[in-house]
Motif scaffolding. Structure first.
Motif, short mmCIF file in Angstrom:
data_model
loop_
_atom_site.label_atom_id
_atom_site.label_comp_id
_atom_site.label_asym_id
_atom_site.label_seq_id
_atom_site.Cartn_x
_atom_site.Cartn_y
_atom_site.Cartn_z
N UNK A 76 0.85 -1.18 0.00
CA UNK A 76 0.00 0.00 0.00
C UNK A 76 0.89 1.23 0.00
N UNK A 77 0.38 2.33 -0.51
CA UNK A 77 1.08 3.61 -0.46
C UNK A 77 0.41 4.46 0.60
N UNK A 78 1.20 4.96 1.56
CA UNK A 78 0.60 5.74 2.62
C UNK A 78 1.48 6.95 2.94
N UNK A 79 0.88 8.04 3.41
CA UNK A 79 1.64 9.24 3.77
C UNK A 79 2.26 9.10 5.16
N UNK A 80 3.39 9.76 5.36
CA UNK A 80 4.03 9.79 6.67
C UNK A 80 3.22 10.70 7.58
N UNK A 81 2.80 10.21 8.77
CA UNK A 81 1.87 10.98 9.61
C UNK A 81 2.51 12.06 10.48
N UNK A 82 3.84 12.01 10.67
CA UNK A 82 4.47 12.97 11.58
C UNK A 82 5.90 13.23 11.15
N UNK A 111 15.19 -1.78 10.00
CA UNK A 111 13.96 -1.67 9.22
C UNK A 111 13.16 -0.46 9.70
N UNK A 112 12.52 0.22 8.76
CA UNK A 112 11.61 1.31 9.09
C UNK A 112 10.20 0.73 9.02
N UNK A 113 9.46 0.83 10.13
CA UNK A 113 8.18 0.16 10.22
C UNK A 113 7.05 1.12 10.58
N UNK A 114 5.85 0.74 10.17
CA UNK A 114 4.63 1.42 10.58
C UNK A 114 4.15 0.72 11.85
N UNK A 115 4.00 1.49 12.92
CA UNK A 115 3.76 0.90 14.23
C UNK A 115 2.56 1.54 14.92
N UNK A 116 1.76 0.71 15.57
CA UNK A 116 0.67 1.19 16.44
C UNK A 116 1.24 1.30 17.84
N UNK A 117 1.28 2.55 18.36
CA UNK A 117 1.95 2.80 19.63
C UNK A 117 1.00 3.48 20.61
N UNK A 118 1.25 3.34 21.92
CA UNK A 118 0.37 3.96 22.92
C UNK A 118 0.59 5.47 22.99
N UNK A 122 -4.06 7.48 26.86
CA UNK A 122 -4.57 6.12 27.01
C UNK A 122 -5.17 5.57 25.71
N UNK A 123 -4.81 6.19 24.60
CA UNK A 123 -5.26 5.70 23.31
C UNK A 123 -4.08 5.17 22.51
N UNK A 124 -4.22 5.20 21.20
CA UNK A 124 -3.18 4.69 20.31
C UNK A 124 -2.99 5.66 19.16
N UNK A 125 -1.79 5.68 18.61
CA UNK A 125 -1.53 6.47 17.42
C UNK A 125 -0.62 5.67 16.49
N UNK A 183 14.83 14.65 18.36
CA UNK A 183 14.40 15.78 19.17
C UNK A 183 12.88 15.85 19.33
N UNK A 184 12.13 15.30 18.38
CA UNK A 184 10.67 15.42 18.44
C UNK A 184 9.95 14.07 18.49
N UNK A 185 10.63 13.00 18.15
CA UNK A 185 9.96 11.70 18.03
C UNK A 185 9.53 11.18 19.40
N UNK A 186 8.33 10.61 19.44
CA UNK A 186 7.88 9.82 20.59
C UNK A 186 8.06 8.37 20.21
N UNK A 187 8.89 7.66 20.94
CA UNK A 187 9.28 6.32 20.55
C UNK A 187 9.54 5.48 21.79
N UNK A 188 10.36 4.45 21.67
CA UNK A 188 10.56 3.55 22.81
C UNK A 188 11.26 4.20 23.99
N UNK A 189 11.83 5.38 23.79
CA UNK A 189 12.38 6.12 24.94
C UNK A 189 11.25 6.59 25.87
#
Length: 205
Positions: A76-82, A111-118, A122-125, A183-189
């Protein structure tokens, strides 16, 4: 071997099984020398044309009809959300995402992956991040650099941005991910390692 190469080898091996053409065997043998996703796709198309010429009939007609359906289900082709992956990927950039074959070939470091993260509420993005650690890896940060199992990583995609993180050993079935834009990413940190089952696709182009 990249994900497109692994997928192409599987497709060509099945399509050319039993081929009597020496060129058909060469298609598979020379695949590793083909570089670039689009070049691999063109090479695969050439191999399927060989199979088409040798195996005209009902089975090949059915296979040809299934190819577009499989491609639509897989990619699928999808846009980068952030901006988490900037400048590697910018907000709104469109990427080709493999939604299926990574489940067969596995996910690798880098690998660069599309991930469902908390999220904080209390939701998901949905985010796009780079896989830094797999199950069993110990991730830490020293002097602004990310270390995996005690070895500092070469990360040219961060363009010299420093990274701070708390040491963690990635549990079984989990992944440790970071955005290239530290500097802006919300990730496993922020939300820790995430289940590999939360990955919805792997960016391949």
């Amino acid at each position: 071997m990249s994900a497109p190469h692994r997928l192409a080898r599987r497709v060509l091996s099945v399509a050319l099984a039993g081929s009597r053409s020496p060129w058909g065997a060469a298609v598979v043998a020379e695949l590793n020398h083909v570089t670039g996703t689009w070049a691999v796709l063109r090479w695969t198309a050439g191999g399927l044309r060989v199979a088409w010429r040798e195996r005209r009939g009902v089975r090949l007609t059915v296979a040809a009809a299934l190819v577009p359906a499989v491609a639509l289900a897989t990619f699928t082709v999808r846009p980068i959300p952030s901006g988490a992956m900037a400048p590697t990927l910018g907000i709104g950039d469109h990427t080709l995402v493999d939604r299926l074959t990574f489940r067969l070939t596995g996910i690798d470091r880098g690998d660069v992956v599309v991930l469902r993260a908390p999220s904080d509420s209390d939701g998901w993005f949905t985010t796009v991040d780079r896989v830094i650690g797999l199950a069993g890896d110990t991730i830490s940060c020293t002097g602004g650099r990310v270390h995996r199992n005690g070895t500092p990583l070469d990360e040219p995609y961060t363009h010299g941005t420093t990274t701070d993180c708390s040491p963690v050993t990635v549990p079984a079935g989990m992944l440790y991910v970071l955005g290239d834009n530290r500097e802006v990413a919300r990730d496993s940190r922020h939300y820790g390692p995430q289940p590999a089952t939360n990955v919805g696709g792997r960016v391949i182009l």
